[in-house]
Design a protein around this motif. Structure first.
Motif, PDB file in Angstrom:
ATOM      1  N   ASN A 123       0.746  -1.165   0.031  1.00  0.00           N
ATOM      2  CA  ASN A 123      -0.042  -0.007   0.083  1.00  0.00           C
ATOM      3  C   ASN A 123       0.926   1.353   0.049  1.00  0.00           C
ATOM      4  O   ASN A 123       1.933   1.011   0.502  1.00  0.00           O
ATOM      5  CB  ASN A 123      -1.094   0.100   1.178  1.00  0.00           C
ATOM      6  CG  ASN A 123      -1.890  -1.229   1.241  1.00  0.00           C
ATOM      7  OD1 ASN A 123      -2.369  -1.466   0.150  1.00  0.00           O
ATOM      8  ND2 ASN A 123      -2.678  -1.522   2.272  1.00  0.00           N
ATOM      9  N   SER A 124       0.238   2.312  -0.723  1.00  0.00           N
ATOM     10  CA  SER A 124       0.994   3.683  -0.440  1.00  0.00           C
ATOM     11  C   SER A 124       0.906   3.960   0.861  1.00  0.00           C
ATOM     12  O   SER A 124      -0.040   3.490   1.646  1.00  0.00           O
ATOM     13  CB  SER A 124       0.138   4.613  -1.434  1.00  0.00           C
ATOM     14  OG  SER A 124       0.210   4.238  -2.874  1.00  0.00           O
ATOM     15  N   ASP A 125       1.725   5.098   1.275  1.00  0.00           N
ATOM     16  CA  ASP A 125       1.597   5.924   2.411  1.00  0.00           C
ATOM     17  C   ASP A 125       0.346   6.480   2.479  1.00  0.00           C
ATOM     18  O   ASP A 125       0.367   7.426   1.321  1.00  0.00           O
ATOM     19  CB  ASP A 125       2.985   6.689   2.652  1.00  0.00           C
ATOM     20  CG  ASP A 125       4.184   5.876   2.679  1.00  0.00           C
ATOM     21  OD1 ASP A 125       4.029   4.590   2.884  1.00  0.00           O
ATOM     22  OD2 ASP A 125       5.090   6.549   2.554  1.00  0.00           O
ATOM     23  N   GLY A 188       6.589   7.865  -1.529  1.00  0.00           N
ATOM     24  CA  GLY A 188       5.575   7.191  -0.646  1.00  0.00           C
ATOM     25  C   GLY A 188       4.519   6.759  -1.528  1.00  0.00           C
ATOM     26  O   GLY A 188       3.471   6.277  -0.784  1.00  0.00           O
ATOM     27  N   THR A 190       2.689   4.113  -4.097  1.00  0.00           N
ATOM     28  CA  THR A 190       2.990   2.840  -4.734  1.00  0.00           C
ATOM     29  C   THR A 190       2.678   3.095  -6.460  1.00  0.00           C
ATOM     30  O   THR A 190       1.692   3.454  -6.428  1.00  0.00           O
ATOM     31  CB  THR A 190       2.308   1.613  -4.316  1.00  0.00           C
ATOM     32  OG1 THR A 190       2.619   1.684  -2.853  1.00  0.00           O
ATOM     33  CG2 THR A 190       2.209   0.412  -5.180  1.00  0.00           C
ATOM     34  N   LYS A 226       7.924   1.436  -5.181  1.00  0.00           N
ATOM     35  CA  LYS A 226       7.582   2.849  -4.277  1.00  0.00           C
ATOM     36  C   LYS A 226       8.871   3.434  -3.835  1.00  0.00           C
ATOM     37  O   LYS A 226       9.498   2.910  -3.078  1.00  0.00           O
ATOM     38  CB  LYS A 226       6.520   2.164  -2.923  1.00  0.00           C
ATOM     39  CG  LYS A 226       6.035   3.343  -2.226  1.00  0.00           C
ATOM     40  CD  LYS A 226       5.162   3.026  -1.167  1.00  0.00           C
ATOM     41  CE  LYS A 226       5.822   2.384   0.181  1.00  0.00           C
ATOM     42  NZ  LYS A 226       4.963   2.251   1.141  1.00  0.00           N
TER      43      LYS A 226
END
Length: 293
Positions: A123-125, A188, A190, A226
């Protein structure tokens, strides 16, 4: 005649020339002993897996060389000594066969345990992803983060340049912003990549951001990264694709999410300006085909 025979001098000179060529081409040395890492979590996991495999190989290498050295000293030729004639040792043969199989099992278990972290996007931040990521559908070999959202960029390899097409949130892909050679991404977040080619086979590779991926005409491959920290990450087409293959470089510039949004807006405005200028030219040509647009 010198202290060394001529053939040894030539061999040493060849080794020295090879070492010198590596010293002046640091990019070709990667991290010297291991793949490049530090740019993306999947690249770091590839590097960790490499070092685990390397450590196991070094233990085996030391055991083999140690045993060989011991035997060379222990059973060296002596005056009057007669070597024993051995026609097989069942226990010994079973031991090294089982030992080799166990080593392969350990390597396989470690590799398969690490693969999900390398292949599956994370997952992205949350703080960085707001207003940038969009729902991305998994299909076939395409993997997406657990929350189903990412920044999905289309990578198109062409002799001898890379084109990157960014999503703009609508269903019309023809007006999406795009860039050549340099891809700009937010830190940060993806980034999932759809990689393809429109002429010959290429290979997308930014070493610090993960493994390489082939770009093949008529087929789409998928990968992800990422970026952990801002910076410029350099790469190169990794598939010999023609006489100017060496000029087919690739760059990823990682910026803050706010800077990324500004960059995309600038690309959109540039595209609108170009479309407006083209429309004016077409109107002139329609009115007078002999006019200079």
């Amino acid at each position: 005649m010198g202290l060394l025979p001529r053939r040894y001098i030539f061999s040493l000179a060849a080794v020295a020339a090879t070492a010198a060529s590596l010293l002046v081409t640091p990019a070709a040395m990667a991290d010297f002993f291991s793949p490049e890492s530090g740019g993306s979590p999947n690249a770091n996991r590839i590097d960790t897996l490499y070092w685990i495999t390397f450590a196991i190989a070094m233990v085996i290498f030391a055991a083999v060389i140690g045993t060989l050295g011991y035997c060379l000293v222990k059973f060296r030729a002596r005056k009057g000594a007669v070597a024993a004639q051995i026609h097989g040792n069942t226990r010994l043969e079973i031991a090294w066969t089982v030992g080799a199989a166990l080593i392969l099992v350990v390597l396989a278990v470690v590799t398969f345990a690490a693969l999900p972290g390398i292949r599956d996007p994370e997952n992205s931040d949350a703080a960085a992803a707001a207003g940038i990521v969009q729902p991305v559908a998994a299909h076939g070999n395409k993997k997406v983060p657990a929350d189903g959202k990412a920044l999905n960029i289309d990578v198109n390899g062409q002799q001898y340049i890379w084109r990157y097409t960014y999503p703009d949130g609508d269903d019309n892909n023809l007006n999406n912003p795009f860039s050549y050679t340099e891809m700009v991404v937010p830190v940060g977040v993806t980034v999932t990549l759809d990689i393809r080619a429109q002429d010959v086979a290429h290979s997308w590779w930014i070493p610090k951001l993960g493994g390489k991926m082939d770009a093949v005409p008529g087929y789409t491959n998928y990968t992800w990264f990422k970026v952990i920290k801002p910076g410029v990450y350099h790469g190169q087409c990794a598939e010999l694709c023609g006489r100017n293959h060496a000029n087919m470089i690739a760059t990823v510039r990682a910026v803050s999410p706010a800077e990324y949004k500004q960059y995309i807006e600038r690309l959109k405005n540039d595209t609108k300006s170009a479309d407006a200028a083209a429309a004016v030219s077409r109107k002139k040509l329609d009115a007078n085909p002999q006019a200079n647009p």
